[in-house]
Design an enzyme around this catalytic site. Structure first.
Site, short mmCIF file in Angstrom:
data_model
loop_
_atom_site.label_atom_id
_atom_site.label_comp_id
_atom_site.label_asym_id
_atom_site.label_seq_id
_atom_site.Cartn_x
_atom_site.Cartn_y
_atom_site.Cartn_z
N CYS A 115 36.58 63.34 32.67
CA CYS A 115 37.64 62.33 32.51
C CYS A 115 37.28 61.03 33.22
O CYS A 115 37.97 60.02 33.04
CB CYS A 115 38.96 62.86 33.03
SG CYS A 115 39.52 64.33 32.18
N HIS A 255 43.65 57.58 36.33
CA HIS A 255 43.54 58.57 35.26
C HIS A 255 44.83 59.38 35.23
O HIS A 255 45.34 59.79 36.28
CB HIS A 255 42.33 59.48 35.53
CG HIS A 255 42.29 60.68 34.65
ND1 HIS A 255 42.51 60.60 33.29
CD2 HIS A 255 42.09 61.99 34.92
CE1 HIS A 255 42.44 61.82 32.78
NE2 HIS A 255 42.18 62.67 33.75
N ASN A 285 47.42 64.19 29.34
CA ASN A 285 46.09 63.82 29.83
C ASN A 285 45.18 63.57 28.63
O ASN A 285 44.78 64.51 27.95
CB ASN A 285 45.56 64.96 30.70
CG ASN A 285 44.16 64.68 31.24
OD1 ASN A 285 43.50 63.73 30.84
ND2 ASN A 285 43.70 65.52 32.15
O1 UT7 Z 1 41.55 65.38 34.11
C1 UT7 Z 1 41.30 66.44 34.96
C2 UT7 Z 1 41.84 67.65 34.31
N1 UT7 Z 1 42.60 68.55 35.08
C3 UT7 Z 1 43.67 68.31 35.82
O2 UT7 Z 1 44.01 67.22 36.12
C4 UT7 Z 1 44.46 69.46 36.29
C5 UT7 Z 1 44.92 69.33 37.68
N2 UT7 Z 1 45.82 70.41 37.99
C6 UT7 Z 1 47.13 70.39 37.65
O3 UT7 Z 1 47.60 69.44 37.06
C7 UT7 Z 1 47.98 71.55 38.10
O4 UT7 Z 1 47.21 72.40 38.91
C8 UT7 Z 1 48.56 72.35 36.91
C9 UT7 Z 1 49.63 71.53 36.22
C10 UT7 Z 1 47.48 72.74 35.93
C11 UT7 Z 1 49.25 73.61 37.43
O5 UT7 Z 1 50.21 73.30 38.39
P1 UT7 Z 1 50.27 74.10 39.75
O6 UT7 Z 1 51.43 73.59 40.49
O7 UT7 Z 1 48.91 73.98 40.40
O8 UT7 Z 1 50.58 75.56 39.26
P2 UT7 Z 1 49.70 76.88 39.44
O9 UT7 Z 1 48.44 76.80 38.64
O10 UT7 Z 1 49.58 77.19 40.90
O11 UT7 Z 1 50.65 77.93 38.75
C12 UT7 Z 1 51.92 78.24 39.27
C13 UT7 Z 1 52.60 79.23 38.34
C14 UT7 Z 1 51.72 80.41 37.96
O12 UT7 Z 1 52.52 81.56 37.96
P3 UT7 Z 1 52.47 82.61 39.17
O13 UT7 Z 1 51.05 83.08 39.23
O14 UT7 Z 1 52.87 81.80 40.38
O15 UT7 Z 1 53.46 83.63 38.76
C15 UT7 Z 1 51.28 80.10 36.57
O16 UT7 Z 1 51.02 81.26 35.81
O17 UT7 Z 1 52.94 78.59 37.11
C16 UT7 Z 1 52.49 79.39 36.03
N3 UT7 Z 1 52.19 78.53 34.91
C17 UT7 Z 1 53.11 78.16 33.99
N4 UT7 Z 1 54.42 78.48 33.87
C18 UT7 Z 1 55.08 77.94 32.83
C19 UT7 Z 1 51.02 77.91 34.58
N5 UT7 Z 1 51.17 77.18 33.48
C20 UT7 Z 1 52.46 77.32 33.10
C21 UT7 Z 1 53.21 76.80 32.03
N6 UT7 Z 1 54.51 77.13 31.94
N7 UT7 Z 1 52.69 75.98 31.11
#
Ligand code: UT7
Length: 328
Positions: A115, A255, A285
């Site tokens: 990105c 970004h 994104n």
């Molecule tokens: O351009 C570069 C590309 N990448 C990025 O910029 C990504 C950067 N990262 C992020 O934006 C965040 O880490 C995410 C938005 C991807 C995730 O947010 P988070 O606050 O880090 O959540 P997490 O991965 O720690 O997940 C928390 C919970 C999990 O459940 P458990 O294990 O706590 O029960 C996930 O399974 O949220 C769950 N989860 C969802 N729940 C509902 C993950 N995706 C979803 C979803 N809907 N779409």
């Protein structure tokens, strides 16, 4: 009068089709509430199956060239920043060149830097212009990540959108232009964002398709942790190089990966959110297209004015990261 390379024109294009969080609720176990709270995204634009991503790149490029007061024939170099090109070979650039009907045999290449690709490409374009070898370098950020999205994986499918952005880099006057830049990367984190199959390491096979290895995978929270620190670090270095301080910044155009990342970056840089351009809620994104999309919006609504100091900052797969400081 001092002339230095700068952005003379900006353009962008997104597909018509809107995919809302409510639409995604029907595909995977997610909710509008979760997506909005965790990412700031409300909707994204997604290409239809019969639409060609290159057309977005061509439309964005046309707008940028026109904005610069030029014609396609004036362009003498093209860099297309993308993660997933039109075709593995020969990439995306020839298709953009064809669409623009540039009659000259100009050099072009695709640049893969996650990105951060648009920021990397801007710096390379500025150096090409500085050297005197090329006058008008077109940079296109073109992304159709929906074609590599696993629509069964809620942890990634809610995050990305399709789009394209473009900029014409040429020498501009009035003490404007690119003042400083800092590009960086950390190869030890290469596995945080990946598409495992379809390249030469793991060529496409029936098995790779069955195992859904052609889709984008991401260690989201690890990326999240690094992103803020990386963008802040390169912004501070670029500002120091330009002999400016945080108080000189009029706009930060980051970004657009996650609203929480953007807010944390602003906090870390001690910049009020009023000075940060954010449009992630409508486009999600869009990777290499996100910065030009946000820039164009800030221009269109009159926020960005000539003479203002702007910071562009990005991070992405590789992992790569970097910032550019410019006077608009
Ligand atoms: O351009 C570069 C590309 N990448 C990025 O910029 C990504 C950067 N990262 C992020 O934006 C965040 O880490 C995410 C938005 C991807 C995730 O947010 P988070 O606050 O880090 O959540 P997490 O991965 O720690 O997940 C928390 C919970 C999990 O459940 P458990 O294990 O706590 O029960 C996930 O399974 O949220 C769950 N989860 C969802 N729940 C509902 C993950 N995706 C979803 C979803 N809907 N779409």
């Amino acid at each position: 009068m001092k002339m230095r390379p700068g952005i003379a024109g900006v353009g962008c294009a997104v597909p018509e089709r809107v995919l809302t969080n409510a639409d995604l609720e029907k595909l995977v176990e997610t909710s509008d509430e979760w997506i909005t709270a965790r990412t700031g995204i409300r909707e994204r634009r997604i290409l239809r199956a019969d639409e060609d991503p290159a057309d977005l790149g061509i439309a964005a490029a046309r707008q940028a060239i026109e904005h610069a007061g030029l014609f396609p024939a004036d362009i003498d170099f093209l860099i297309t920043a993308t993660n997933v090109s039109e075709m593995l070979v020969p990439g995306s650039s020839p298709f953009i060149c064809e669409g623009l009907k540039i009659k000259k045999e100009i050099p072009f290449f695709d640049l893969i830097a996650g990105c951060t690709g648009f920021v990397y490409a801007l710096k390379i374009a500025a150096d090409l212009v500085s050297s005197g070898s090329y006058g008008n370098v077109l940079v296109v950020g073109l992304e159709a990540l929906s074609r590599f999205t696993d629509w069964q994986d809620r942890s990634t499918c809610v995050l990305f959108g399709d789009g394209a952005g473009a900029a014409v880099v040429r020498k501009i006057s009035g003490d404007r232009g690119i003042l400083a830049s800092c590009l960086a990367a950390d190869s030890s984190k290469w596995d945080l964002l990946r598409i495992d199959a379809g390249g030469v390491k793991t060529p496409a096979s029936l098995q790779t398709v069955e195992q859904r290895q052609h889709y984008l995978k991401m260690a989201g929270s690890e990326v999240f942790k690094s992103a803020v620190q990386m963008m802040a670090e390169t912004t501070e270095k670029a500002l120091a190089q330009a002999q400016l301080s945080k108080y000189d910044i009029d706009w930060v155009v980051p970004h657009q990966a996650n609203r929480r990342i953007i807010t944390a970056l602003a906090k870390r840089l001690d910049i009020p959110m009023e000075k940060v351009i954010v449009n992630i809620e409508r486009y999600a994104n869009t990777s290499t297209a996100s910065i030009p999309l946000a820039l164009r919006e800030a221009l269109d609504d009159g926020r960005l004015q000539p003479g203002e100091i702007v910071v562009l900052s990005a991070f992405g797969a590789g992992v790569t990261y970097g910032s550019i400081v410019l006077r608009w």
